[in-house]
Design a protein around this motif. Sequence first.
Motif, PDB file in Angstrom:
ATOM      1  N   UNK A 246      76.684  73.117  99.940  1.00 31.39           N
ATOM      2  CA  UNK A 246      76.047  74.417  99.677  1.00 31.39           C
ATOM      3  C   UNK A 246      75.677  74.579  98.212  1.00 31.39           C
ATOM      4  N   UNK A 247      76.477  73.983  97.321  1.00 31.48           N
ATOM      5  CA  UNK A 247      76.256  74.144  95.885  1.00 31.48           C
ATOM      6  C   UNK A 247      75.674  72.902  95.207  1.00 31.48           C
ATOM      7  N   UNK A 248      75.352  71.878  96.016  1.00 31.29           N
ATOM      8  CA  UNK A 248      74.762  70.640  95.498  1.00 31.29           C
ATOM      9  C   UNK A 248      75.619  70.048  94.366  1.00 31.29           C
ATOM     10  N   UNK A 249      76.926  69.953  94.610  1.00 25.44           N
ATOM     11  CA  UNK A 249      77.862  69.443  93.614  1.00 25.44           C
ATOM     12  C   UNK A 249      77.746  67.924  93.541  1.00 25.44           C
ATOM     13  N   UNK A 250      77.556  67.390  92.344  1.00 23.99           N
ATOM     14  CA  UNK A 250      77.398  65.947  92.141  1.00 23.99           C
ATOM     15  C   UNK A 250      78.387  65.373  91.137  1.00 23.99           C
ATOM     16  N   UNK A 251      79.096  66.252  90.411  1.00 21.38           N
ATOM     17  CA  UNK A 251      79.969  65.788  89.327  1.00 21.38           C
ATOM     18  C   UNK A 251      80.863  66.950  88.907  1.00 21.38           C
ATOM     19  N   UNK A 252      81.888  66.696  88.085  1.00 26.75           N
ATOM     20  CA  UNK A 252      82.709  67.797  87.554  1.00 26.75           C
ATOM     21  C   UNK A 252      81.869  68.795  86.762  1.00 26.75           C
ATOM     22  N   UNK A 253      82.417  69.971  86.584  1.00 27.79           N
ATOM     23  CA  UNK A 253      81.715  70.983  85.785  1.00 27.79           C
ATOM     24  C   UNK A 253      81.479  70.466  84.369  1.00 27.79           C
ATOM     25  N   UNK A 254      80.321  70.807  83.818  1.00 21.46           N
ATOM     26  CA  UNK A 254      79.908  70.448  82.454  1.00 21.46           C
ATOM     27  C   UNK A 254      79.411  69.011  82.326  1.00 21.46           C
ATOM     28  N   UNK A 255      79.408  68.208  83.391  1.00 20.81           N
ATOM     29  CA  UNK A 255      78.857  66.856  83.307  1.00 20.81           C
ATOM     30  C   UNK A 255      77.341  66.917  83.504  1.00 20.81           C
ATOM     31  N   UNK A 256      76.618  66.147  82.696  1.00 22.09           N
ATOM     32  CA  UNK A 256      75.152  66.105  82.759  1.00 22.09           C
ATOM     33  C   UNK A 256      74.693  64.654  82.736  1.00 22.09           C
ATOM     34  N   UNK A 257      73.787  64.306  83.642  1.00 23.39           N
ATOM     35  CA  UNK A 257      73.208  62.962  83.650  1.00 23.39           C
ATOM     36  C   UNK A 257      71.968  62.992  82.766  1.00 23.39           C
ATOM     37  N   UNK A 258      72.051  62.366  81.599  1.00 24.64           N
ATOM     38  CA  UNK A 258      70.980  62.387  80.599  1.00 24.64           C
ATOM     39  C   UNK A 258      70.461  60.964  80.426  1.00 24.64           C
ATOM     40  N   UNK A 259      69.202  60.744  80.843  1.00 26.12           N
ATOM     41  CA  UNK A 259      68.599  59.407  80.734  1.00 26.12           C
ATOM     42  C   UNK A 259      69.512  58.346  81.351  1.00 26.12           C
ATOM     43  N   UNK A 260      70.010  58.641  82.560  1.00 29.77           N
ATOM     44  CA  UNK A 260      70.861  57.731  83.332  1.00 29.77           C
ATOM     45  C   UNK A 260      72.237  57.499  82.698  1.00 29.77           C
ATOM     46  N   UNK A 261      72.617  58.320  81.735  1.00 33.24           N
ATOM     47  CA  UNK A 261      73.942  58.212  81.127  1.00 33.24           C
ATOM     48  C   UNK A 261      74.672  59.547  81.283  1.00 33.24           C
ATOM     49  N   UNK A 262      75.928  59.481  81.683  1.00 30.13           N
ATOM     50  CA  UNK A 262      76.702  60.695  81.853  1.00 30.13           C
ATOM     51  C   UNK A 262      77.211  61.213  80.502  1.00 30.13           C
ATOM     52  N   UNK A 263      76.953  62.486  80.275  1.00 28.22           N
ATOM     53  CA  UNK A 263      77.498  63.187  79.121  1.00 28.22           C
ATOM     54  C   UNK A 263      78.145  64.478  79.632  1.00 28.22           C
ATOM     55  N   UNK A 264      78.966  65.127  78.765  1.00 28.13           N
ATOM     56  CA  UNK A 264      79.512  66.415  79.166  1.00 28.13           C
ATOM     57  C   UNK A 264      79.478  67.386  77.999  1.00 28.13           C
ATOM     58  N   UNK A 265      79.376  68.672  78.397  1.00 29.17           N
ATOM     59  CA  UNK A 265      79.414  69.707  77.375  1.00 29.17           C
ATOM     60  C   UNK A 265      80.859  69.918  76.949  1.00 29.17           C
ATOM     61  N   UNK A 266      81.084  69.909  75.646  1.00 32.63           N
ATOM     62  CA  UNK A 266      82.385  70.211  75.067  1.00 32.63           C
ATOM     63  C   UNK A 266      82.214  71.361  74.079  1.00 32.63           C
ATOM     64  N   UNK A 267      83.304  71.860  73.558  1.00 28.51           N
ATOM     65  CA  UNK A 267      83.236  72.931  72.561  1.00 28.51           C
ATOM     66  C   UNK A 267      82.616  72.454  71.251  1.00 28.51           C
ATOM     67  N   UNK A 268      82.419  71.140  71.145  1.00 32.39           N
ATOM     68  CA  UNK A 268      81.700  70.571  70.003  1.00 32.39           C
ATOM     69  C   UNK A 268      80.237  70.293  70.338  1.00 32.39           C
ATOM     70  N   UNK A 269      79.806  70.687  71.533  1.00 30.58           N
ATOM     71  CA  UNK A 269      78.447  70.415  71.974  1.00 30.58           C
ATOM     72  C   UNK A 269      78.426  69.286  72.989  1.00 30.58           C
ATOM     73  N   UNK A 270      77.228  68.808  73.310  1.00 28.16           N
ATOM     74  CA  UNK A 270      77.064  67.734  74.290  1.00 28.16           C
ATOM     75  C   UNK A 270      77.483  66.406  73.683  1.00 28.16           C
ATOM     76  N   UNK A 271      78.323  65.660  74.416  1.00 28.37           N
ATOM     77  CA  UNK A 271      78.852  64.396  73.906  1.00 28.37           C
ATOM     78  C   UNK A 271      78.903  63.352  75.014  1.00 28.37           C
ATOM     79  N   UNK A 272      78.880  62.068  74.641  1.00 32.36           N
ATOM     80  CA  UNK A 272      79.106  61.021  75.653  1.00 32.36           C
ATOM     81  C   UNK A 272      80.507  61.175  76.245  1.00 32.36           C
ATOM     82  N   UNK A 273      80.647  60.854  77.508  1.00 31.07           N
ATOM     83  CA  UNK A 273      81.940  60.992  78.173  1.00 31.07           C
ATOM     84  C   UNK A 273      82.931  59.978  77.610  1.00 31.07           C
TER      85      UNK A 273
END
Length: 386
Positions: A246-273
């Motif tokens: 229903x929510x199209x969940x593909x990864x944990x919260x704050x994870x983003x697939x950027x140019x085929x690489x997983x990154x996540x939002x942190x309190x320091x901004x977007x960073x490589x996992x």
Amino acid sequence: MPTMHPMLEFFLATRKQSEKLCAPLATEDYVVQPIADVSPPKWHLGHTTWFFEEFILKPHVKNYKTYHEDFSFVFNSYYETVGKRVVRADRGNLSRPTVAQIYSYREQVTQAIATLFDAPITEDVIALLEIGIHHEKQHQELLLTDIKYILGNNPLLPSYDDKIVEYPPDVTQTEWISIDEGVYEIGHKGDAFCYDNELGRHKVYLHDFSIRNTLVTNGEFLEFITDGGYERFDLWHAEGWDWVTSNNIKAPNYWHLVADNWQYYTLQGLQPIQLSAPLAHISFYEAFAFAQWKGLRLPTEFEWEVANDKLQWGSRWEWTESAYLPYPNYKKADGALGEYNGKFMVSQKVLRGGSIATPIKHTRHTYRNFFHPQLRWQYTGLRLVK
């Protein structure tokens, strides 16, 4: 020079810490409420202040004059005993009272509480004050995670504070800790502070089991994603699978697939996992599905408590397989404070441990956190049992 009462010192330090957490914010950040589960930062500052005013100052200070007659309506959270309140989802509509008014409110109530110590103070008031302090500490954790959600859902993904390390790499050698079957005592023991849901110390029988000393890492969960874990209905509870689809969940919260690489939002901004860091921001559904994928399971809260002194814990709240239920002989307090925990003992799962957002002097091995199984804006992770 007279020595400050330890409880007053604890109170003042706690009040300062809440405001320190808000120091990096712009005024506009204080009002945002992206979802009903996330409250605006200024509401947390007002609500924790209202708690002291409502439960200590109003009943225990003769002729106490409230800061504003509408503030009980604005800052009451869920206390039916106290009266009407703003609907939770509407807290973000409160452009008034202003941020400046709320800080002024905090100052008045903080000073009024401090003044109580100018005269002999009863043990009943001390006990209420201690509950209020720990209540504010709970909200400090919510405050930080709500700020992360607010900024993490801003399209610019702005940094909050470069000094907070959310994903420390775990270099501990993974081991399986064996626990023998037997009868064990569960629940809070002693005179130190605890919440009422930790009371009712009782015995449980446990079969023998082995529990991992380390938490599941980002790298391990990435393997689950790569192997199609979010596409395999057989790994999920029916309710969890409905949530995923229903929510199209593909990864944990704050994870983003950027140019085929997983990154996540942190309190320091977007960073490589950071692959070796403990996983965070997953729902109970995801924790269960991962354990199924591994051919293992989650611990019960009783297994976790028995094994806690042999584990590395404290960086993530850990989902357990246990429903949030009262312990034997559990008793709610009289009046409004009886609403603090007891009425939430339905449809929720227990989490144990603590997180990088949990304030100091607020963790213990009997602490029972609880959330609905779909929620994941907290620093929630998991460990495995076999």
